[in-house]
Design an enzyme around this catalytic site. Structure first.
Site, PDB file in Angstrom:
ATOM      1  N   CYS A  21      67.108  10.596 -21.638  1.00 29.85           N
ATOM      2  CA  CYS A  21      68.379  10.634 -20.914  1.00 29.85           C
ATOM      3  C   CYS A  21      68.853   9.221 -20.574  1.00 29.85           C
ATOM      4  CB  CYS A  21      68.244  11.482 -19.654  1.00 29.85           C
ATOM      5  SG  CYS A  21      67.852  13.205 -20.044  1.00 29.85           S
ATOM      6  N   THR A  22      67.917   8.351 -20.257  1.00 33.68           N
ATOM      7  CA  THR A  22      68.269   6.954 -19.991  1.00 33.68           C
ATOM      8  C   THR A  22      68.778   6.293 -21.269  1.00 33.68           C
ATOM      9  OG1 THR A  22      66.670   6.815 -18.187  1.00 33.68           O
ATOM     10  CG2 THR A  22      67.382   4.729 -19.165  1.00 33.68           C
TER      11      THR A  22
END
Length: 153
Positions: free
Chosen positions: A44-45
């Protein structure tokens, strides 16, 4: 199941600063809605940072980007500050909007968003659906598809 040219499901959700957003706020402009599992996790980062790094390119083609997960606003605030995220992250802790977009995964009491994305046209219709997303490559894929959809050379 959602389809191309169908009206996008409405949403009314809070952002990291507890401001309310709804689909109609983005009327008359292109919008990318991307669902992601959890703030501050590796995939997600990576996805958020790729979108961040391409934010000027999205602005150049007059497209807003909005991320949605089941995390709360406080988590979004921490994540957006830590990663210098310039776009809006919306909190869907109950998962109702994620479910409306077919992006909610539930296993007993555990629920999180699947990594799905949507391009919404200025009329509020779904222009493109992504059910399989590669976190590091998706931002460039979105930009290419937006240029085709907008008929930009």
């Amino acid at each position: 199941m959602l389809e191309i040219q169908q009206s996008a499901p409405n949403f009314v959700l809070y952002d990291a600063q507890e401001n309310l957003h709804q689909l109609s706020d983005y009327r008359d402009q292109w919008l990318v809605i991307y669902f992601y599992p959890k703030d501050n996790t590796p995939g997600c980062t990576k996805e958020a940072c790729a979108l961040r790094d391409d934010s000027a390119a999205f602005a150049d083609i007059k497209t807003k980007v909005v991320g949605i997960s089941t995390d709360n606003s406080k988590s979004h605030l921490n994540f957006s500050q830590k990663q210098s995220i310039p776009f809006t992250l919306l909190a869907d802790p109950e998962g109702k909007i994620s479910a409306a977009y077919g992006a909610l995964f539930k296993l007993g009491p555990i629920k999180f968003c699947k990594r799905h994305s949507f391009i919404i046209d200025p009329a509020g219709k779904i222009a493109k659906i992504y059910r399989t997303v590669s976190p590091g490559l998706h931002s460039q894929e979105l930009l290419r598809d937006l240029q085709v959809l907008q008929k930009i050379d």
